[in-house]
Design an enzyme around this catalytic site. Structure first.
Site, PDB file in Angstrom:
ATOM      1  N   GLN A  94      51.748  43.047  46.805  1.00  0.00           N
ATOM      2  CA  GLN A  94      52.440  44.182  46.902  1.00  0.00           C
ATOM      3  C   GLN A  94      52.351  44.446  45.218  1.00  0.00           C
ATOM      4  OE1 GLN A  94      56.293  45.015  48.966  1.00  0.00           O
ATOM      5  NE2 GLN A  94      56.731  42.636  49.043  1.00  0.00           N
ATOM      6  N   LYS A 194      37.408  41.265  55.584  1.00  0.00           N
ATOM      7  CA  LYS A 194      39.046  41.362  56.368  1.00  0.00           C
ATOM      8  C   LYS A 194      39.393  42.811  56.173  1.00  0.00           C
ATOM      9  CE  LYS A 194      42.441  39.605  55.006  1.00  0.00           C
ATOM     10  NZ  LYS A 194      43.180  38.387  53.929  1.00  0.00           N
ATOM     11  N   SER A 227      48.615  32.119  53.969  1.00  0.00           N
ATOM     12  CA  SER A 227      49.880  32.644  54.183  1.00  0.00           C
ATOM     13  C   SER A 227      50.502  31.942  55.844  1.00  0.00           C
ATOM     14  CB  SER A 227      50.486  33.562  54.161  1.00  0.00           C
ATOM     15  OG  SER A 227      51.789  34.007  54.145  1.00  0.00           O
TER      16      SER A 227
HETATM   17  C1  R5P Z   1      44.961  38.319  50.454  1.00  0.00           C
HETATM   18  O1  R5P Z   1      44.165  38.826  51.915  1.00  0.00           O
HETATM   19  C2  R5P Z   1      45.003  36.821  50.110  1.00  0.00           C
HETATM   20  O2  R5P Z   1      43.701  37.101  49.162  1.00  0.00           O
HETATM   21  C3  R5P Z   1      45.402  35.590  51.614  1.00  0.00           C
HETATM   22  O3  R5P Z   1      43.648  36.042  52.607  1.00  0.00           O
HETATM   23  C4  R5P Z   1      45.979  36.155  52.268  1.00  0.00           C
HETATM   24  O4  R5P Z   1      47.144  36.029  51.864  1.00  0.00           O
HETATM   25  C5  R5P Z   1      46.379  35.061  53.244  1.00  0.00           C
HETATM   26  O5  R5P Z   1      47.166  35.516  54.968  1.00  0.00           O
HETATM   27  P1  R5P Z   1      46.910  35.058  55.821  1.00  0.00           P
HETATM   28  O6  R5P Z   1      47.275  33.810  55.810  1.00  0.00           O
HETATM   29  O7  R5P Z   1      48.861  35.722  56.412  1.00  0.00           O
HETATM   30  O8  R5P Z   1      46.362  35.460  56.143  1.00  0.00           O
END
Ligand code: R5P
Length: 314
Positions: A94, A194, A227
């Protein structure tokens, strides 16, 4: 040198202390009946060099407060130096106000940390997308960000049995890690793009919508954090559509929380068609096959993530 581990850092702290042949001491960490945290060390720290190993992956709010209390108490005890090793830093994702009304949490966290008077903070693959360096946020306290990606890539190269692999970063920010992993493995890399809609929802595209050059090749997806698993699962769909063979995923911080407590991120990733997921022990998990502070590997290969032990030895 005295070494302490926070609630989530006891295993890492034990590894570091063993390698350094240093004193590992325990901090009393409990809770008051109302849920507030209580910490107390029982050593004489005046004029001692103290190291605190404190990952904050699985209970970020609680572990952040614990970190503040530990560092503040050590400062009060007149420790000669306070070195903290925070492999996974709470709130680092954040690092901006994405919508009106949000607090810009990591700016606030940085200000609080700067008031503690810590001598240096080491982090590993810190998630900072919008600033070039942690010093732009934590302005007074010296910091150094290390990377575990060479070790993860080496593990994949040695253990995953891949044929003609291509490394893929699932978003633009991951290029920094994909590049290093590809160099370590001696292969090429591509990145994807993304768009994030919420904490758990993303969509992913390829450059100009073209298929990735993976037909008949194995693939290694590299990211800093997994995550909810949403990013990996969306990336896997496009990689499979383009005809890839085996897909292996490497990340530094295997948070692996799922979209809900009853929805396993890891199970969903395997279900999507991934063969192996590998992460490090910055966040203890079922896939923490690579250690960020493994004393057993220290003499074998000295990459950046082991710097912390070498620096502590000096
Ligand atoms: C941020 O975009 C990071 O580099 C990771 O891609 C992100 O934290 C992955 O989060 P999640 O597994 O919830 O898509």
């Amino acid at each position: 040198m005295i070494i302490y581990g926070g609630s989530e850092g006891t295993v890492l702290a034990t590894k570091v202390a063993k390698f350094l042949d240093a004193k590992l001491r325990k901090i009393e960490i409990t809770k008051f009946p109302d849920g507030e945290k209580y910490i107390r060390y029982h050593d004489e720290v005046e004029n001692e060099d103290v190291v605190v190993i404190h990952p904050m992956g699985l209970k970020p709010d609680e572990l952040f407060i614990e970190y503040l209390l530990i560092c503040s108490a050590l400062k009060d005890g007149k420790a000669k130096s306070i070195t903290t090793f925070v492999p996974y830093f709470a709130y680092a994702r954040q690092d901006n106000r994405f919508n009106p009304g949000e607090p810009g949490s990591f700016h606030l966290v940085s200000k609080i940390i700067d008031d503690l008077g810590i001598d240096i903070i080491y982090t590993i693959d810190l998630h900072l997308q919008r600033v070039n360096d942690l010093s732009e946020l934590i302005k007074k306290t010296p910091t150094k960000n290390l990377s575990a990606v060479p070790d993860i890539a080496k593990w994949i190269k040695d253990s995953a049995g891949l044929k003609n692999p291509l490394v893929i970063g699932p978003d633009e920010e991951s290029e920094q890690w994909a590049k290093v992993a590809a160099e370590t493995m001696g292969v090429d890399y591509e990145i994807m793009f993304k768009t994030r809609y919420s904490a758990t929802e993303v969509s992913i595209t390829t450059k100009e919508g073209k298929p990735l050059p993976v037909d008949g090749r194995d693939v290694v997806i590299i990211d800093d954090i997994i995550s909810s698993g949403g990013t990996i699962i969306e990336a896997v769909k496009l990689i499979q559509e383009a005809g890839a063979g085996k897909i292996v995923v490497g990340c530094t911080h295997p948070v692996l929380r799922g979209k809900t407590p009853f929805d396993s991120a890891l199970a969903n990733i395997y279900d999507s068609g991934v063969s192996i997921v590998v992460g490090t022990d910055t966040v203890p998990s079922q896939v923490s096959y690579v250690s960020a502070v493994s004393y057993t590997h220290l003499r074998a290969h000295e990459t950046d993530s082991y710097l912390v032990c070498r620096l502590l030895l000096e």
